[in-house]
Design an enzyme around this catalytic site. Sequence first.
Site, short mmCIF file in Angstrom:
data_model
loop_
_atom_site.label_atom_id
_atom_site.label_comp_id
_atom_site.label_asym_id
_atom_site.label_seq_id
_atom_site.Cartn_x
_atom_site.Cartn_y
_atom_site.Cartn_z
CG ASN A 569 8.74 -4.91 6.00
OD1 ASN A 569 8.73 -5.93 5.31
ND2 ASN A 569 7.69 -4.12 6.09
CB CYS A 571 4.35 -6.48 6.90
SG CYS A 571 3.75 -5.49 8.28
CD GLU A 573 5.54 -4.73 3.50
OE1 GLU A 573 5.22 -3.61 3.93
OE2 GLU A 573 5.62 -5.72 4.24
#
Length: 963
Positions: A569, A571, A573
């Site tokens: 995604n 970020c 994670e």
Amino acid sequence: METLASPDQTSVSVTAPQALRVIKRTGDVVPFDAGKIAVAMSKAFIAVEGDNAATSSRVRDFVKESSDAILNTFARRMPDGGTIHIEDVQDQVELALMRSGEQKVARAYVLYREEHARAREDSGIQKPHPTLNVTGIDGNRRPLDLGRVETLVFDACEGLEHVDPNRIVQDSLKNLYDGVTIDGVSQALMMTARTLVEKDPNYTYVTARLLQDNLRREALSFLGIAEDATYGDMAELYKPAFLAYIERGIEFEQLDPQLADFDLQRLADALDHSRDNQFTYLGLQTLYDRYFLHRDDVRYELPQVMFMRVAMGLALNEEDREGRAIEFYELLSSFDYMSSTPTLFNAGTLRSQLSSCYLTTVPDDLDQIYSAIRDNAMLSKWAGGLGNDWTPVRALGSWIKGTNGKSQGVVPFLKVVNDTAVAVNQGGKRKGAVCAYLETWHLDVEEFLDLRKNTGDDRRRTHDMNTANWVPDLFMKRVFDDGEWTLFSPSTCPDLHDLYGVAFEKRYSEYEEMTRNGQLKLFKRLKARDLWRKMLSMLFETGHPWITFKDPCNIRSPQSHAGVVHSSNLCTEITLNTSVDEIAVCNLGSINLAQHVVDGKLDGDKLKKSVRTAVRMLDNVIDINYYAVPQAKNSNFKHRPVGLGIMGFQDALYAQGIAYASDEAVVFADESMELVSYHAIEASSDLAAERGRYESFEGSLWSQGVLPIDSIEKLKAERGEQYIEVDTSQTQDWDRIRNKVREQGMRNSNVMAIAPTATISNICGVTQSIEPTYQNLFVKSNLSGEFTVVNAFMVNDLKERGLWDEVMINDLKYYDGSVQPIDRIPEDLKARYATAFEVEPKWLVEAASRRQKWIDQAQSLNLYIQGVSGKKLDVTYRMAWFRGLKTTYYLRALGATSVEKSTVNRGKLNAVSNGSAPEAAPAPTTEPSKPEPRGIEDFLTGKGGQRPPSASEIDELGCEACQ
């Protein structure tokens, strides 16, 4: 000339400054009466030495000399006259007594002042100011109520050590003027308190509590409850405020009407006004600016009301709605756990978009490409961070059947995605944010690497969006073995997109053979290490693309039976399957690890309770959530993934006296994440027993009794033992959990992911996610303004050793918050308070590796590297892959010359930098290619000359789209 009456009534003449006036504690402004200085000193002597002091020549001479000195001090300060506060005069008297060696008299004078200060505080008598008037909300002017001002300040300082309420009152009064607004008085108090934060971290709580006065006045007056209220008043006023808030919010069509169906009296009784005192100034200001509901730009939501609104929104479908809402409220308002920003924004509102992340795959079809861009806009509108998989789109030069022309490749479409993210900025709350992923074998990958450069054709640049490499294991093996690498277009090799592990390696090799026998014409062959160098160079120069690893994300995925993980995604994670029919959705929240360290050790029982409630809250999000596109709803209901993470890891280390760069920290990372994993998996399994398994459970790794700790063996088998080294030790009874999962199933396909927590950690007043401390003293800038941030743990330790003083503060400012160059700080504290760039990146990777073995998804891992060279980057990122990490996030690179300060000019100490954006720096160089050893320690200790890049500052960046 003024005449001073000495104790024996002998007149002593001194010159007083002209037009000098004094502000009394009542706020009265009166002419300066110099004779009172002598009277005050005489009384102090008489209190210690008795009546004989009244006729003592020694006392008389002292009074004359000291009075002269004090008056001369004010004359020098204000030769043209001016206004001073009575406390300033008394400070000078106290100082004169101490300098003269009259310690007993000075002590008596100090005790006298303190006694009278307490008496004034206890009296609680309103003290109207006869000359300073305040303009009220209604526009009418009335005398400044100094009694209320003192009540506010003393309430704000209650229970906090090393703060001085009198100083805040006195300094604030100097900044007021006749006719000042009520808000102006509050601003003066806050500004005074916030300037003292660098002196002691507790002033951040004082400032936050003073800000509460503004919040209360704004909300309570809007709701018709009261014009203003003190902290103590809120014990009673929170209840009617909450009831009025629910009624008005529904009337304004901002709150879900279902909230009115709760037993509101019961919920109102559960509100705890004392929890308002937990906020730091940064945390509360962030809530005020960006989270509280408002109408016509008036915030009518208060902190505890907001937490209860979120709790109610998450409990809408619970059987015991009130009981669960109170349980959720307790967890949120205590800061033991915090929901992600979209959940805090929207829970309990009419548009309950509570999810954090959306992952999409973009098909190789013009109509569907623009449909995917539209989906980005709709998802971003309601506060979701986006990850797009662009690998299927054909490469530059590929044949287009419909037009018999050639494709322009991926890049022009990414320019449109970039501009869409800028245009749709989530209602002005924060920037729209998207990350594009591309696999390393894609023929456009070299141009993809250049997207964030500041040079070249701007039509083929994306300055605002994020990018990430989706790297197969085979590429990393070729880098290790100094092999060749071939780039393909997905239009001629479409199946590579869905393959990973051994299957990918086999098919990729077949395509390579096809290039050699002439069956494939569109390709490019190059040295794997040359492409790897460019990847690292661009990462250093532009911060992108990030490096994420395709195979561990898929091989260890619990849902490998149901599809393929094509990207992460925004970020890095989240690792969920995507397809044309499914947009993966993840719902995030984070356990505040620091809140679970009790008496110097991790409290397992408290952690278990928090984790179980948090998983329930996250599961509820799935059913309540608003879905902007049908593919997202389809995916989320089918798989029900959630992402429970942690924050405050560094604070938890501080609370235990552990340095980040230590074996003890690595062990704590391992054992704390193991406990979170243990309780989270069990909580999801117990929810399955209560509510039913997720739809696609059968065939998953869960259904086979394969937990995250077990899937490491699958990765070793697919990758090869020689290419991975991961610790697999464990401390809990995992057989019990395996058996429970087999019998009961799982409610959620995925349970854990560690997000950056950039904003919610600010709300809770802890370090972000798993990050080391950025600096021990710095000024943080964000959408809410600038905030002085001081490491309270460090300050407390320095105080214990008698080292916290003005010199230390100035040294920390000069050295940008670093304790390393300060000679008088002991070595153990230097180790404990090493900042992000002073912690060798191997410790970050080691700790992350220990966490990754317990996590079914991934973690946002920033890497901080000081004195960057090509060799150091090479070693760090190879180590990340070798240690089994699934993803990495930002590279924070700092050149050596930007942190070295060899000399100190004590007369001209620098202020702390407010953190400017990183400058572009030359690409790092690497050593010539040579056979690489496969042992990780050899990589870490490999020799290589470092050429530091040009000096650059680094900002404390943080992903705010996910959390």
